[in-house]
Design an enzyme around this catalytic site. Sequence first.
Site, PDB file in Angstrom:
ATOM      1  N   ASN A   9      15.881 -84.497  90.316  1.00 12.94           N
ATOM      2  CA  ASN A   9      15.127 -86.026  90.183  1.00 12.94           C
ATOM      3  C   ASN A   9      15.041 -86.554  91.541  1.00 12.94           C
ATOM      4  OD1 ASN A   9      14.013 -88.528  89.771  1.00 12.94           O
ATOM      5  ND2 ASN A   9      15.979 -89.173  88.946  1.00 12.94           N
ATOM      6  N   LYS A  11      13.561 -89.163  92.592  1.00 14.97           N
ATOM      7  CA  LYS A  11      13.263 -90.396  92.502  1.00 14.97           C
ATOM      8  C   LYS A  11      12.117 -90.892  93.641  1.00 14.97           C
ATOM      9  CE  LYS A  11      17.902 -90.937  91.719  1.00 14.97           C
ATOM     10  NZ  LYS A  11      19.225 -91.675  91.390  1.00 14.97           N
ATOM     11  N   HIS A  97      15.661 -93.622  82.285  1.00 18.20           N
ATOM     12  CA  HIS A  97      16.600 -93.356  83.334  1.00 18.20           C
ATOM     13  C   HIS A  97      17.279 -94.806  83.579  1.00 18.20           C
ATOM     14  CE1 HIS A  97      18.272 -92.771  87.348  1.00 18.20           C
ATOM     15  NE2 HIS A  97      18.142 -91.536  87.227  1.00 18.20           N
ATOM     16  N   GLU A  99      17.900 -96.214  86.173  1.00 18.45           N
ATOM     17  CA  GLU A  99      17.188 -97.137  87.107  1.00 18.45           C
ATOM     18  C   GLU A  99      16.110 -97.820  86.519  1.00 18.45           C
ATOM     19  OE1 GLU A  99      16.862 -94.155  90.146  1.00 18.45           O
ATOM     20  OE2 GLU A  99      18.845 -94.285  90.333  1.00 18.45           O
ATOM     21  N   GLU A 169      24.250 -89.729  81.652  1.00 18.83           N
ATOM     22  CA  GLU A 169      24.301 -90.308  83.073  1.00 18.83           C
ATOM     23  C   GLU A 169      25.157 -91.792  82.971  1.00 18.83           C
ATOM     24  OE1 GLU A 169      21.359 -88.204  85.545  1.00 18.83           O
ATOM     25  OE2 GLU A 169      20.364 -90.301  84.945  1.00 18.83           O
ATOM     26  N   GLY A 175      24.449 -91.746  92.159  1.00 16.12           N
ATOM     27  CA  GLY A 175      24.144 -92.311  93.449  1.00 16.12           C
ATOM     28  C   GLY A 175      25.454 -92.871  94.135  1.00 16.12           C
ATOM     29  N   SER A 215      26.263 -87.647  90.505  1.00 12.60           N
ATOM     30  CA  SER A 215      26.613 -87.444  91.631  1.00 12.60           C
ATOM     31  C   SER A 215      27.059 -85.806  91.764  1.00 12.60           C
ATOM     32  CB  SER A 215      27.917 -88.144  92.168  1.00 12.60           C
ATOM     33  OG  SER A 215      27.516 -89.556  92.468  1.00 12.60           O
TER      34      SER A 215
END
Length: 252
Positions: A9, A11, A97, A99, A169, A175, A215
């Site tokens: 991904n 992003k 996701h 985010e 996730e 991240g 990560s």
Amino acid sequence: MRKYIIAGNWKMNLTLEEGYGLASEIKWMVADEVNNKAEVVLIPPYLHLSGIQNLLKDSNIKTGAQNCHHKNKGAYTGEISPAMLANMGVTYVIIGHSERRQYNGETNEQLAEKINAALENGLTPIYCFGETLWERESNLELTITESQVREGLFHLTEEQIKKVVLAYEPVWAIGTGKTATSNQAQEIHAFIRSVLTEKYTKAAAESISILYGGSMKPENAKELLSCADIDGGLIGGAALESRSFVEIIKSI
Ligand code: PEP
């Protein structure tokens, strides 16, 4: 047999030129691994999708989108529809996701609609779920992950759910450089598979790929990917560099 999937991904990273460069390197480096070990998926920004789709057309590497709207067309300025993605030959689409849940306020109910739209268009949704740090520290990880999976997916029939890929996730690991230990990840993956078994059948639950994301990098991929219920990875940072992404594929 469940399919291993390694999806990168990107992003909101990389110019078009940088994206072509990365996709070309990966295409060149993974020729054998693609056939033997895993389905490899590149998930660039929308703008790059068409070009990268073209660049990969004589390879086995698939493409995915990072999001889609729940309608096929209409007055929705700035949105991209699942019908457009499918028409371009895109295979996967990330739905939910963390985010997008966090910065765009996407709810499980809205995500359920996107899942329907993706499936109706023949796209494979990668449905993301996972707890925040506060939720884990409050011992709520099982409750939260179960409710995200139930509310986002449990309106589907058995035939439909078998076409969905899940991605656990943990938000605190995305991240941040902090990875869930293989025990922590395996526990949630096995738990979600048991929830799927309870709602559907063991055969259906056993056929669904559940990816880990947070990560994942070459140093920890082998241990995570060797867990019984971890069927691949959704990779952010380490997917922006061809060598680290390919090392992860090779660690299966
Ligand atoms: C992700 O964005 O899905 C992700 C897992 O990112 P990272 O690998 O950078 O934690």
